[in-house]
Design a protein around this motif. Sequence first.
Motif, PDB file in Angstrom:
ATOM      1  N   PRO A   1     -16.156  24.702 -35.503  1.00  0.00           N
ATOM      2  CA  PRO A   1     -15.263  24.348 -36.630  1.00  0.00           C
ATOM      3  C   PRO A   1     -15.953  23.407 -37.611  1.00  0.00           C
ATOM      4  O   PRO A   1     -16.670  22.488 -37.214  1.00  0.00           O
ATOM      5  CB  PRO A   1     -14.080  23.652 -35.938  1.00  0.00           C
ATOM      6  CG  PRO A   1     -14.628  23.149 -34.646  1.00  0.00           C
ATOM      7  CD  PRO A   1     -15.688  24.144 -34.236  1.00  0.00           C
ATOM      8  N   VAL A   2     -15.720  23.673 -38.897  1.00  0.00           N
ATOM      9  CA  VAL A   2     -16.310  22.821 -39.940  1.00  0.00           C
ATOM     10  C   VAL A   2     -15.507  21.530 -40.080  1.00  0.00           C
ATOM     11  O   VAL A   2     -16.064  20.432 -40.139  1.00  0.00           O
ATOM     12  CB  VAL A   2     -16.350  23.570 -41.283  1.00  0.00           C
ATOM     13  CG1 VAL A   2     -16.940  22.698 -42.369  1.00  0.00           C
ATOM     14  CG2 VAL A   2     -17.170  24.849 -41.140  1.00  0.00           C
ATOM     15  N   LEU A   3     -14.187  21.655 -40.138  1.00  0.00           N
ATOM     16  CA  LEU A   3     -13.285  20.497 -40.163  1.00  0.00           C
ATOM     17  C   LEU A   3     -12.437  20.527 -38.894  1.00  0.00           C
ATOM     18  O   LEU A   3     -12.009  21.594 -38.465  1.00  0.00           O
ATOM     19  CB  LEU A   3     -12.384  20.535 -41.405  1.00  0.00           C
ATOM     20  CG  LEU A   3     -13.094  20.555 -42.751  1.00  0.00           C
ATOM     21  CD1 LEU A   3     -12.072  20.683 -43.885  1.00  0.00           C
ATOM     22  CD2 LEU A   3     -13.940  19.308 -42.950  1.00  0.00           C
ATOM     23  N   GLN A   4     -12.189  19.365 -38.332  1.00  0.00           N
ATOM     24  CA  GLN A   4     -11.505  19.301 -37.046  1.00  0.00           C
ATOM     25  C   GLN A   4     -10.250  18.428 -37.157  1.00  0.00           C
ATOM     26  O   GLN A   4     -10.334  17.204 -37.151  1.00  0.00           O
ATOM     27  CB  GLN A   4     -12.452  18.738 -35.981  1.00  0.00           C
ATOM     28  CG  GLN A   4     -13.748  19.549 -35.856  1.00  0.00           C
ATOM     29  CD  GLN A   4     -14.708  18.968 -34.863  1.00  0.00           C
ATOM     30  OE1 GLN A   4     -14.350  18.746 -33.703  1.00  0.00           O
ATOM     31  NE2 GLN A   4     -15.933  18.703 -35.291  1.00  0.00           N
ATOM     32  N   ASN A   5      -9.092  19.095 -37.311  1.00  0.00           N
ATOM     33  CA  ASN A   5      -7.802  18.398 -37.407  1.00  0.00           C
ATOM     34  C   ASN A   5      -7.792  17.329 -38.491  1.00  0.00           C
ATOM     35  O   ASN A   5      -7.232  16.248 -38.323  1.00  0.00           O
ATOM     36  CB  ASN A   5      -7.436  17.771 -36.056  1.00  0.00           C
ATOM     37  CG  ASN A   5      -7.295  18.820 -34.962  1.00  0.00           C
ATOM     38  OD1 ASN A   5      -6.707  19.873 -35.177  1.00  0.00           O
ATOM     39  ND2 ASN A   5      -7.853  18.535 -33.799  1.00  0.00           N
ATOM     40  N   LEU A   6      -8.417  17.625 -39.624  1.00  0.00           N
ATOM     41  CA  LEU A   6      -8.488  16.665 -40.727  1.00  0.00           C
ATOM     42  C   LEU A   6      -7.131  16.573 -41.421  1.00  0.00           C
ATOM     43  O   LEU A   6      -6.551  17.588 -41.802  1.00  0.00           O
ATOM     44  CB  LEU A   6      -9.546  17.100 -41.730  1.00  0.00           C
ATOM     45  CG  LEU A   6      -9.758  16.185 -42.933  1.00  0.00           C
ATOM     46  CD1 LEU A   6     -10.348  14.845 -42.479  1.00  0.00           C
ATOM     47  CD2 LEU A   6     -10.680  16.842 -43.956  1.00  0.00           C
ATOM     48  N   SER A   7      -6.616  15.363 -41.570  1.00  0.00           N
ATOM     49  CA  SER A   7      -5.329  15.154 -42.225  1.00  0.00           C
ATOM     50  C   SER A   7      -5.445  13.984 -43.197  1.00  0.00           C
ATOM     51  O   SER A   7      -5.845  12.878 -42.817  1.00  0.00           O
ATOM     52  CB  SER A   7      -4.243  14.856 -41.185  1.00  0.00           C
ATOM     53  OG  SER A   7      -2.991  14.680 -41.810  1.00  0.00           O
ATOM     54  N   LEU A   8      -5.103  14.232 -44.448  1.00  0.00           N
ATOM     55  CA  LEU A   8      -5.171  13.210 -45.495  1.00  0.00           C
ATOM     56  C   LEU A   8      -3.872  13.219 -46.296  1.00  0.00           C
ATOM     57  O   LEU A   8      -3.313  14.275 -46.560  1.00  0.00           O
ATOM     58  CB  LEU A   8      -6.322  13.487 -46.465  1.00  0.00           C
ATOM     59  CG  LEU A   8      -7.753  13.487 -45.945  1.00  0.00           C
ATOM     60  CD1 LEU A   8      -8.696  13.960 -47.043  1.00  0.00           C
ATOM     61  CD2 LEU A   8      -8.152  12.106 -45.472  1.00  0.00           C
ATOM     62  N   THR A   9      -3.431  12.045 -46.700  1.00  0.00           N
ATOM     63  CA  THR A   9      -2.311  11.918 -47.623  1.00  0.00           C
ATOM     64  C   THR A   9      -2.723  10.992 -48.748  1.00  0.00           C
ATOM     65  O   THR A   9      -3.102   9.848 -48.512  1.00  0.00           O
ATOM     66  CB  THR A   9      -1.064  11.347 -46.928  1.00  0.00           C
ATOM     67  OG1 THR A   9      -0.675  12.218 -45.864  1.00  0.00           O
ATOM     68  CG2 THR A   9       0.092  11.221 -47.911  1.00  0.00           C
ATOM     69  N   LEU A  10      -2.662  11.497 -49.969  1.00  0.00           N
ATOM     70  CA  LEU A  10      -3.007  10.693 -51.143  1.00  0.00           C
ATOM     71  C   LEU A  10      -1.724  10.248 -51.827  1.00  0.00           C
ATOM     72  O   LEU A  10      -0.838  11.067 -52.071  1.00  0.00           O
ATOM     73  CB  LEU A  10      -3.860  11.497 -52.124  1.00  0.00           C
ATOM     74  CG  LEU A  10      -5.364  11.531 -51.863  1.00  0.00           C
ATOM     75  CD1 LEU A  10      -5.690  12.193 -50.541  1.00  0.00           C
ATOM     76  CD2 LEU A  10      -6.075  12.266 -52.995  1.00  0.00           C
ATOM     77  N   HIS A  11      -1.637   8.965 -52.128  1.00  0.00           N
ATOM     78  CA  HIS A  11      -0.458   8.430 -52.800  1.00  0.00           C
ATOM     79  C   HIS A  11      -0.592   8.597 -54.312  1.00  0.00           C
ATOM     80  O   HIS A  11      -1.696   8.476 -54.856  1.00  0.00           O
ATOM     81  CB  HIS A  11      -0.275   6.951 -52.447  1.00  0.00           C
ATOM     82  CG  HIS A  11      -0.188   6.688 -50.968  1.00  0.00           C
ATOM     83  ND1 HIS A  11       0.599   7.437 -50.129  1.00  0.00           N
ATOM     84  CD2 HIS A  11      -0.802   5.755 -50.188  1.00  0.00           C
ATOM     85  CE1 HIS A  11       0.488   6.981 -48.895  1.00  0.00           C
ATOM     86  NE2 HIS A  11      -0.367   5.971 -48.895  1.00  0.00           N
ATOM     87  N   PRO A  12       0.507   8.851 -55.002  1.00  0.00           N
ATOM     88  CA  PRO A  12       0.439   9.029 -56.457  1.00  0.00           C
ATOM     89  C   PRO A  12      -0.196   7.823 -57.151  1.00  0.00           C
ATOM     90  O   PRO A  12       0.145   6.676 -56.874  1.00  0.00           O
ATOM     91  CB  PRO A  12       1.911   9.178 -56.861  1.00  0.00           C
ATOM     92  CG  PRO A  12       2.585   9.698 -55.634  1.00  0.00           C
ATOM     93  CD  PRO A  12       1.879   9.051 -54.483  1.00  0.00           C
ATOM     94  N   GLY A  13      -1.154   8.105 -58.025  1.00  0.00           N
ATOM     95  CA  GLY A  13      -1.772   7.058 -58.830  1.00  0.00           C
ATOM     96  C   GLY A  13      -2.865   6.258 -58.147  1.00  0.00           C
ATOM     97  O   GLY A  13      -3.411   5.342 -58.749  1.00  0.00           O
ATOM     98  N   GLU A  14      -3.229   6.597 -56.917  1.00  0.00           N
ATOM     99  CA  GLU A  14      -4.278   5.843 -56.233  1.00  0.00           C
ATOM    100  C   GLU A  14      -5.633   6.535 -56.368  1.00  0.00           C
ATOM    101  O   GLU A  14      -5.722   7.733 -56.656  1.00  0.00           O
ATOM    102  CB  GLU A  14      -3.949   5.639 -54.756  1.00  0.00           C
ATOM    103  CG  GLU A  14      -4.248   6.817 -53.856  1.00  0.00           C
ATOM    104  CD  GLU A  14      -4.167   6.480 -52.367  1.00  0.00           C
ATOM    105  OE1 GLU A  14      -4.345   5.307 -51.993  1.00  0.00           O
ATOM    106  OE2 GLU A  14      -3.902   7.410 -51.582  1.00  0.00           O
ATOM    107  N   ILE A  15      -6.686   5.747 -56.167  1.00  0.00           N
ATOM    108  CA  ILE A  15      -8.036   6.293 -56.045  1.00  0.00           C
ATOM    109  C   ILE A  15      -8.394   6.248 -54.569  1.00  0.00           C
ATOM    110  O   ILE A  15      -8.499   5.170 -53.979  1.00  0.00           O
ATOM    111  CB  ILE A  15      -9.058   5.496 -56.877  1.00  0.00           C
ATOM    112  CG1 ILE A  15      -8.659   5.477 -58.353  1.00  0.00           C
ATOM    113  CG2 ILE A  15     -10.456   6.093 -56.719  1.00  0.00           C
ATOM    114  CD1 ILE A  15      -9.587   4.646 -59.238  1.00  0.00           C
ATOM    115  N   TYR A  16      -8.551   7.414 -53.981  1.00  0.00           N
ATOM    116  CA  TYR A  16      -8.850   7.541 -52.553  1.00  0.00           C
ATOM    117  C   TYR A  16     -10.290   7.979 -52.410  1.00  0.00           C
ATOM    118  O   TYR A  16     -10.710   8.992 -52.976  1.00  0.00           O
ATOM    119  CB  TYR A  16      -7.913   8.556 -51.909  1.00  0.00           C
ATOM    120  CG  TYR A  16      -8.074   8.700 -50.403  1.00  0.00           C
ATOM    121  CD1 TYR A  16      -7.176   8.098 -49.532  1.00  0.00           C
ATOM    122  CD2 TYR A  16      -9.125   9.437 -49.856  1.00  0.00           C
ATOM    123  CE1 TYR A  16      -7.307   8.227 -48.154  1.00  0.00           C
ATOM    124  CE2 TYR A  16      -9.270   9.574 -48.486  1.00  0.00           C
ATOM    125  CZ  TYR A  16      -8.365   8.966 -47.643  1.00  0.00           C
ATOM    126  OH  TYR A  16      -8.505   9.091 -46.279  1.00  0.00           O
ATOM    127  N   GLY A  17     -11.074   7.234 -51.647  1.00  0.00           N
ATOM    128  CA  GLY A  17     -12.470   7.560 -51.447  1.00  0.00           C
ATOM    129  C   GLY A  17     -12.707   8.254 -50.125  1.00  0.00           C
ATOM    130  O   GLY A  17     -12.300   7.751 -49.075  1.00  0.00           O
TER     131      GLY A  17
END
Length: 207
Positions: A1-17
């Motif tokens: 697998p290339v990605l393994q159970n990857l989970s991300l949540t981006l909040h409105p208006g934020e800069i996520y690195g």
Amino acid sequence: PVLQNLSLTLHPGEIYGLLGPNGAGKTTTINIICGLLKADQGTVTIAGQPAGEATKRLIGIMPQSNLLYPSLSCQHNMAFMGRLYGLSRQDCQQRIRICLESVNLLPQATMPVEQLSGGMQRRLCLAITLLHKPKLVILDEPTTGLDIEARQEVWQLIRQFQHMGITVLLTSHLLDEVERLCQRIGIIKQGCLLAEGTLEELRRYVP
């Protein structure tokens, strides 16, 4: 697998690195969000909608390499991209002026791209990213290959995205870049999210 159970949540208006070494899975993640790759399982939602045709206009992307026509002017490059986004001629011309002005390139509007410095070309890519008023902007290693002065200029423009209420997903392997720009950081390696949080929260992981 290339990605393994990857989970991300981006909040409105934020800069996520999204931080990680080459080959960690950053670009694969971007391609799935943009619909260029189809995940075997899992879901992607953008502004509450499942990712698909309906959400493509909500996303602006600046790839790692400049996708520009060197012999065309800045405004002609932007006009071409505007047509791809389905903007009307009148709306496109108005947006071109606004976006070039926002990245301090209005005086270079009629200049061929091949005559621009590397920093100016990256700023033009940022202007194209904003052309269709996206809600989410994805920046894939936006300052790769730039000198420190040009990097500072690009960083300043990225900060302005946040003031516009745009959510930014920024991938990088440069520690100082994410430290300066991002409210939250995710560290990815071999397709796994190893840690996530603010800079101060991540520092607590280090003895």
